[in-house]
Motif scaffolding. Sequence first.
Motif, PDB file in Angstrom:
ATOM      1  N   ASP A  85      62.137  46.248  48.839  1.00 49.11           N
ATOM      2  CA  ASP A  85      61.083  46.931  49.589  1.00 49.11           C
ATOM      3  C   ASP A  85      60.521  45.955  50.618  1.00 49.11           C
ATOM      4  O   ASP A  85      59.871  44.972  50.247  1.00 49.11           O
ATOM      5  CB  ASP A  85      59.958  47.417  48.667  1.00 49.11           C
ATOM      6  N   PRO A  86      60.734  46.192  51.914  1.00 53.93           N
ATOM      7  CA  PRO A  86      60.295  45.233  52.945  1.00 53.93           C
ATOM      8  C   PRO A  86      58.789  44.969  52.919  1.00 53.93           C
ATOM      9  O   PRO A  86      58.361  43.815  53.024  1.00 53.93           O
ATOM     10  CB  PRO A  86      60.727  45.907  54.253  1.00 53.93           C
ATOM     11  N   MET A  87      57.989  46.018  52.787  1.00 54.06           N
ATOM     12  CA  MET A  87      56.543  45.814  52.778  1.00 54.06           C
ATOM     13  C   MET A  87      56.110  45.055  51.529  1.00 54.06           C
ATOM     14  O   MET A  87      55.305  44.130  51.590  1.00 54.06           O
ATOM     15  CB  MET A  87      55.824  47.164  52.851  1.00 54.06           C
ATOM     16  N   GLY A  88      56.681  45.449  50.374  1.00 52.47           N
ATOM     17  CA  GLY A  88      56.360  44.731  49.147  1.00 52.47           C
ATOM     18  C   GLY A  88      56.774  43.276  49.223  1.00 52.47           C
ATOM     19  O   GLY A  88      56.072  42.384  48.741  1.00 52.47           O
ATOM     20  N   GLY A  89      57.932  43.022  49.850  1.00 55.71           N
ATOM     21  CA  GLY A  89      58.381  41.645  50.010  1.00 55.71           C
ATOM     22  C   GLY A  89      57.465  40.844  50.917  1.00 55.71           C
ATOM     23  O   GLY A  89      57.133  39.695  50.619  1.00 55.71           O
ATOM     24  N   LEU A  90      57.051  41.447  52.030  1.00 55.93           N
ATOM     25  CA  LEU A  90      56.131  40.772  52.954  1.00 55.93           C
ATOM     26  C   LEU A  90      54.838  40.390  52.249  1.00 55.93           C
ATOM     27  O   LEU A  90      54.356  39.250  52.352  1.00 55.93           O
ATOM     28  CB  LEU A  90      55.832  41.687  54.143  1.00 55.93           C
ATOM     29  N   VAL A  91      54.285  41.341  51.510  1.00 48.34           N
ATOM     30  CA  VAL A  91      53.004  41.102  50.840  1.00 48.34           C
ATOM     31  C   VAL A  91      53.176  40.093  49.706  1.00 48.34           C
ATOM     32  O   VAL A  91      52.337  39.206  49.521  1.00 48.34           O
ATOM     33  CB  VAL A  91      52.428  42.435  50.324  1.00 48.34           C
ATOM     34  N   ALA A  92      54.251  40.219  48.937  1.00 51.89           N
ATOM     35  CA  ALA A  92      54.467  39.285  47.832  1.00 51.89           C
ATOM     36  C   ALA A  92      54.611  37.856  48.335  1.00 51.89           C
ATOM     37  O   ALA A  92      54.055  36.917  47.756  1.00 51.89           O
ATOM     38  CB  ALA A  92      55.709  39.702  47.039  1.00 51.89           C
ATOM     39  N   HIS A  93      55.360  37.669  49.431  1.00 55.39           N
ATOM     40  CA  HIS A  93      55.494  36.323  49.997  1.00 55.39           C
ATOM     41  C   HIS A  93      54.147  35.812  50.504  1.00 55.39           C
ATOM     42  O   HIS A  93      53.850  34.610  50.386  1.00 55.39           O
ATOM     43  CB  HIS A  93      56.522  36.329  51.121  1.00 55.39           C
ATOM     44  N   ALA A  94      53.326  36.713  51.051  1.00 51.50           N
ATOM     45  CA  ALA A  94      52.000  36.300  51.515  1.00 51.50           C
ATOM     46  C   ALA A  94      51.132  35.860  50.339  1.00 51.50           C
ATOM     47  O   ALA A  94      50.386  34.878  50.433  1.00 51.50           O
ATOM     48  CB  ALA A  94      51.327  37.452  52.280  1.00 51.50           C
ATOM     49  N   VAL A  95      51.218  36.578  49.216  1.00 49.05           N
ATOM     50  CA  VAL A  95      50.470  36.193  48.014  1.00 49.05           C
ATOM     51  C   VAL A  95      50.880  34.799  47.561  1.00 49.05           C
ATOM     52  O   VAL A  95      50.034  33.943  47.249  1.00 49.05           O
ATOM     53  CB  VAL A  95      50.691  37.220  46.887  1.00 49.05           C
ATOM     54  N   MET A  96      52.181  34.534  47.540  1.00 41.40           N
ATOM     55  CA  MET A  96      52.658  33.216  47.116  1.00 41.40           C
ATOM     56  C   MET A  96      52.273  32.138  48.118  1.00 41.40           C
ATOM     57  O   MET A  96      51.943  31.006  47.731  1.00 41.40           O
ATOM     58  CB  MET A  96      54.170  33.273  46.902  1.00 41.40           C
ATOM     59  N   ASP A  97      52.283  32.474  49.410  1.00 45.95           N
ATOM     60  CA  ASP A  97      51.872  31.500  50.422  1.00 45.95           C
ATOM     61  C   ASP A  97      50.410  31.117  50.264  1.00 45.95           C
ATOM     62  O   ASP A  97      50.039  29.941  50.418  1.00 45.95           O
ATOM     63  CB  ASP A  97      52.105  32.070  51.829  1.00 45.95           C
ATOM     64  N   VAL A  98      49.557  32.096  49.966  1.00 43.29           N
ATOM     65  CA  VAL A  98      48.138  31.789  49.760  1.00 43.29           C
ATOM     66  C   VAL A  98      47.976  30.853  48.566  1.00 43.29           C
ATOM     67  O   VAL A  98      47.215  29.879  48.616  1.00 43.29           O
ATOM     68  CB  VAL A  98      47.325  33.080  49.547  1.00 43.29           C
ATOM     69  N   GLN A  99      48.685  31.137  47.484  1.00 44.01           N
ATOM     70  CA  GLN A  99      48.592  30.277  46.299  1.00 44.01           C
ATOM     71  C   GLN A  99      49.065  28.855  46.591  1.00 44.01           C
ATOM     72  O   GLN A  99      48.541  27.888  46.032  1.00 44.01           O
ATOM     73  CB  GLN A  99      49.423  30.871  45.162  1.00 44.01           C
ATOM     74  N   ASN A 100      50.044  28.734  47.484  1.00 42.75           N
ATOM     75  CA  ASN A 100      50.584  27.419  47.828  1.00 42.75           C
ATOM     76  C   ASN A 100      49.857  26.760  48.994  1.00 42.75           C
ATOM     77  O   ASN A 100      50.221  25.661  49.415  1.00 42.75           O
ATOM     78  CB  ASN A 100      52.073  27.547  48.171  1.00 42.75           C
ATOM     79  N   GLY A 101      48.838  27.443  49.537  1.00 40.02           N
ATOM     80  CA  GLY A 101      48.073  26.876  50.644  1.00 40.02           C
ATOM     81  C   GLY A 101      48.825  26.878  51.955  1.00 40.02           C
ATOM     82  O   GLY A 101      48.520  26.073  52.833  1.00 40.02           O
ATOM     83  N   VAL A 102      49.793  27.780  52.115  1.00 37.47           N
ATOM     84  CA  VAL A 102      50.598  27.831  53.327  1.00 37.47           C
ATOM     85  C   VAL A 102      49.969  28.792  54.329  1.00 37.47           C
ATOM     86  O   VAL A 102      49.650  29.923  53.996  1.00 37.47           O
ATOM     87  CB  VAL A 102      52.033  28.292  53.023  1.00 37.47           C
ATOM     88  N   ALA A 103      49.800  28.317  55.578  1.00 35.85           N
ATOM     89  CA  ALA A 103      49.318  29.161  56.683  1.00 35.85           C
ATOM     90  C   ALA A 103      48.006  29.835  56.351  1.00 35.85           C
ATOM     91  O   ALA A 103      47.769  30.973  56.720  1.00 35.85           O
ATOM     92  CB  ALA A 103      50.369  30.210  57.051  1.00 35.85           C
ATOM     93  N   ALA A 104      47.139  29.107  55.668  1.00 36.79           N
ATOM     94  CA  ALA A 104      45.872  29.709  55.283  1.00 36.79           C
ATOM     95  C   ALA A 104      44.871  29.755  56.415  1.00 36.79           C
ATOM     96  O   ALA A 104      43.932  30.537  56.387  1.00 36.79           O
ATOM     97  CB  ALA A 104      45.253  28.929  54.113  1.00 36.79           C
TER      98      ALA A 104
END
Length: 253
Positions: free
Chosen positions: A190-209
């Motif tokens: 699911d492209p939208m689910g993938g986009l959002v899931a990667h964003a969730v992981m990026d926030v947890q990792n402090g990426v592009a915050a």
Amino acid sequence: MGRSRRTIPEELLLLALDPTTGTTAQPQSLDLGLAGAQLVELALAGRIAPDGDRIAVVMARPTGDPTLDSALELLRRRGSPVRAVHWIGGPRLGLRQTYLTHLERCGMVHAVAGQMCGVLPTTRYQATETAISREIRARLDNAIRTGVPPDPRTAALAALAHAVGLGKHLYPGNEGRSSRSRLRDLIRHDPMGGLVAHAVMDVQNGVAAQPRRQQPAAAGPVRQPAARATADPAGVPVQSRHGHGRMARVGAR
């Protein structure tokens, strides 16, 4: 609301709810996941759409779900597409409690009052409609075991469950390792689910915050400060000192 189908934020919360202890697994990352799940649900309702790594409102008409419509209105007020990672990493006081209260009103869970350390009042939530929780879990299990591409709703739920770390809660130990791996792989369906899931992981990792700034020519890489997401400390029972029934301010500035 008279709906027979649960929204993705509700399903994610029911997956995270421990039937024995009444607490939620991965509470800090779950708050980020709920914000992301709202985006997926709004996308499935045709209200928003991905624009690169940003989220754009394509229809501002309310959905009829007060919590989703609050998020939709905040997105609309931005006036321009917002990066998913910035939206998910924004403050959202009481979002988890808002959904728990809603599930209680719907009869999906019931509140159990208690105390922490014999002093601080706490509230735990026990699932009452266990058949629905089992059906949600069965959809994930079926997608993992059969390898058949799931529907977009199930694929997005799987992506978010992986992103917030529910894999080790749903499929624990060494025997669950292959299931956790396949849960992660469902993110591609699911492209939208993938986009959002990667964003969730990026926030947890402090990426592009933080918004991107121009870097000095002679300097090395500039480290951006990690995102700060308002959430209950891990291990603290649901509904302690913060967020008693307050509506979320998802990413509002």
